[in-house]
Design a protein around this motif. Structure first.
Motif, PDB file in Angstrom:
ATOM      1  N   ALA A  56      45.456  26.605  28.656  1.00  0.00           N
ATOM      2  CA  ALA A  56      45.775  27.031  27.288  1.00  0.00           C
ATOM      3  C   ALA A  56      44.686  26.663  26.292  1.00  0.00           C
ATOM      4  O   ALA A  56      44.611  27.251  25.204  1.00  0.00           O
ATOM      5  CB  ALA A  56      47.105  26.420  26.847  1.00  0.00           C
ATOM      6  N   VAL A  57      43.839  25.689  26.627  1.00  0.00           N
ATOM      7  CA  VAL A  57      42.782  25.254  25.705  1.00  0.00           C
ATOM      8  C   VAL A  57      41.810  26.410  25.490  1.00  0.00           C
ATOM      9  O   VAL A  57      41.244  26.954  26.437  1.00  0.00           O
ATOM     10  CB  VAL A  57      42.046  24.018  26.239  1.00  0.00           C
ATOM     11  CG1 VAL A  57      40.888  23.648  25.308  1.00  0.00           C
ATOM     12  CG2 VAL A  57      43.003  22.852  26.383  1.00  0.00           C
ATOM     13  N   THR A  58      41.613  26.780  24.236  1.00  0.00           N
ATOM     14  CA  THR A  58      40.777  27.927  23.891  1.00  0.00           C
ATOM     15  C   THR A  58      39.833  27.542  22.767  1.00  0.00           C
ATOM     16  O   THR A  58      40.271  27.116  21.699  1.00  0.00           O
ATOM     17  CB  THR A  58      41.645  29.115  23.435  1.00  0.00           C
ATOM     18  OG1 THR A  58      42.623  29.405  24.455  1.00  0.00           O
ATOM     19  CG2 THR A  58      40.794  30.355  23.187  1.00  0.00           C
ATOM     20  N   GLU A  59      38.557  27.688  23.005  1.00  0.00           N
ATOM     21  CA  GLU A  59      37.575  27.319  21.990  1.00  0.00           C
ATOM     22  C   GLU A  59      37.565  28.334  20.858  1.00  0.00           C
ATOM     23  O   GLU A  59      37.542  29.543  21.084  1.00  0.00           O
ATOM     24  CB  GLU A  59      36.183  27.221  22.614  1.00  0.00           C
ATOM     25  CG  GLU A  59      35.103  26.795  21.625  1.00  0.00           C
ATOM     26  CD  GLU A  59      33.717  26.768  22.228  1.00  0.00           C
ATOM     27  OE1 GLU A  59      32.742  26.860  21.453  1.00  0.00           O
ATOM     28  OE2 GLU A  59      33.596  26.667  23.470  1.00  0.00           O
ATOM     29  N   ALA A  60      37.590  27.845  19.626  1.00  0.00           N
ATOM     30  CA  ALA A  60      37.490  28.696  18.444  1.00  0.00           C
ATOM     31  C   ALA A  60      36.664  27.933  17.402  1.00  0.00           C
ATOM     32  O   ALA A  60      35.590  27.428  17.710  1.00  0.00           O
ATOM     33  CB  ALA A  60      38.877  29.056  17.931  1.00  0.00           C
ATOM     34  N   ALA A  61      37.153  27.859  16.191  1.00  0.00           N
ATOM     35  CA  ALA A  61      36.487  27.122  15.122  1.00  0.00           C
ATOM     36  C   ALA A  61      37.503  26.887  14.024  1.00  0.00           C
ATOM     37  O   ALA A  61      38.612  27.425  14.057  1.00  0.00           O
ATOM     38  CB  ALA A  61      35.295  27.906  14.569  1.00  0.00           C
TER      39      ALA A  61
END
Length: 462
Positions: free
Chosen positions: A185-190
């Motif tokens: 579920a960990v999703t890189e964004a900002a």
């Protein structure tokens, strides 16, 4: 609830109609989390495909979780433009929120809450047993410098756990994998609120802004010290405009409790305040528009400033310590002291450190949410989602989870406790009375936090 017909079940198992607007709910428990949640919802749903030609429009509903930090109308207005009319934001309890999700059929739910609130809502949503449940998204409003494992595990179970940088994404996955939990579920964004024009000095303008934090530092002595140094800086540079950027007015609460507002400390400062020193409120982006140097202990405002290439300083005067959060900036090139700033020093950020922090000063910010947006679209197009499965259950955390759920009037299985779902009060008069009583109770709580609690602590230290 009445039993569903076979036709309703078939509709629930089918993917969302690609021609209809995405229905999104944002549940927040403070002003800063409301800002994060509302802007995250906008970024996640911008460009989600519909019928293969056009993006689906999004209808975002704002819900505020009732509690000590529920923002006031003034705070909502000050957050800035988030694409949701503040007048249409509704205050709810946890149980009322779950009932709303059950009845409204949202496509996406953004949980902009403290970790315990996220965990309670995940179990509450799971207990609804919806045939077609919404995609659930959560994350952090800023720099994650404390309670990393605790906060992450309380957020586990959401479909998407947003990380604000590559650095955070790596840390998040390590925690989940380290306890044997699914880390997919960990999703890189900002951070969703980065933006504004790049820094451009203006002739005749020289403005230093100190970004205050509600609970960092916590002690009267430390907060008085920072205020004194800021005022002294203004006196040393009479042609320079020196601003103390405040998060809230006395009596208002933010994400963290502020027991010692700078406004009150400033009133007691010997010698008064110089004419080039001012206390300011307002949207941080608007303050940064006229900032030539941002100074802070560890505020997320530093990342907003760095994103715009504004000179930024992180103070070491009180030490570089985990409780202050400025340890997060080790290696950034930004750590310095008031003595050096008084002498004209301006830190220069380390490029490698910046690249890992998601501030995207290189112009790549426009693509920061591409991966998260694609994941939302994929989940929406896949039909019925699997049941929510948080890491914490009555089996894995029997001594921890029930207390978290009980604070939100939920039983260990996520269902409402008896009496938790109070019937709606009819009539405007009774509703107004209920609101008045609620506001009075909240005011009493804030008075206790800001006035009574500090006195009790001082008495205990005698």
């Amino acid at each position: 609830m009445p039993p569903r017909t076979s036709n309703q079940a078939d509709q629930a198992d089918a993917p969302a109609d690609p021609r209809q607007a995405l229905r999104v709910a944002v549940l927040a428990d403070s002003d800063t989390r409301w800002k994060w949640g509302a802007l995250t919802a906008r970024r996640l749903t911008a460009g989600v495909p519909g019928d293969g030609r056009d993006a689906r429009p999004a209808e975002v509903s704002g819900l505020l979780l009732r509690g000590r930090a529920t923002p006031t109308p003034r705070q909502l207005a000050e957050v800035g433009e988030v694409g949701i009319d503040a007048g249409r934001v509704r205050e709810v309890t946890a149980v009322e929120f779950l009932q709303t999700v059950r009845d409204e059929g949202y496509d996406v739910v953004v949980l902009a809450l403290v970790g315990g609130g996220v965990q309670a809502m995940l179990h509450g949503l799971a207990a609804l047993g919806l045939e077609r449940r919404p995609v659930v998204v959560t994350g952090y409003v800023g720099v994650v410098y404390e309670k990393l494992a605790d906060g992450l595990l309380l957020r586990h179970g959401a479909d998407i756990v947003l990380a604000n940088s590559a650095h955070d994404a790596e840390r998040f996955r390590a925690v989940y994998e380290g306890v044997g939990a699914d880390a997919s579920a960990v999703t890189e964004a900002a951070l969703p609120f980065l933006g504004g024009a790049p820094y451009a000095p203006e002739e005749g303008r020289d403005t230093v802004v100190f970004a205050a934090q509600p609970s960092v530092p916590a002690s009267r002595a430390d907060r008085t010290y920072l205020l004194r140094r800021l005022v002294e800086h203004a006196r040393l540079h009479p042609r320079r405009e020196v601003l103390l950027k405040l998060r809230s007015k006395p009596g208002e609460h933010t994400t963290h409790i502020e027991e010692l507002p700078y406004q009150k400390l400033a009133q007691k400062l010997p010698g008064g305040l110089p004419p080039n020193f001012r206390l300011v409120y307002g949207h941080m982006g608007e303050v940064l528009d006229r900032t030539d140097l941002l100074v802070t202990v560890s505020s997320t405002a530093a990342l907003e400033s760095l994103h715009r290439r504004i000179p930024t300083a992180v103070l070491t005067d009180l030490g570089v310590r985990e409780p202050l959060g400025n340890h997060h900036f080790v290696g950034s090139g930004l750590l310095t002291s008031w003595d050096r700033l008084d002498g004209g020093y301006r830190p220069r950020p380390d490029g490698e450190w910046l690249a890992g922090q998601g501030v995207a000063a290189d112009g790549s910010y426009s693509a920061a949410y591409d991966s998260a947006r694609a994941t939302v679209a994929e989940l929406l197009a896949g039909g019925r989602l699997p049941a929510l499965a948080p890491y914490y259950t009555p089996t894995t955390a029997p001594g921890y989870l029930p207390g978290i759920l009980a604070r939100h009037h939920l039983a260990p299985d996520g269902t409402p406790l008896p009496g938790a779902a109070a019937p709606q009060e009819p009539g405007r008069v009774r509703g107004a009375v209920r609101e008045t009583v609620r506001n009075a109770a909240r005011g009493a709580y804030r008075h206790g936090v800001q006035r009574v609690a500090p006195v009790i602590r001082r008495m205990g230290e005698l």
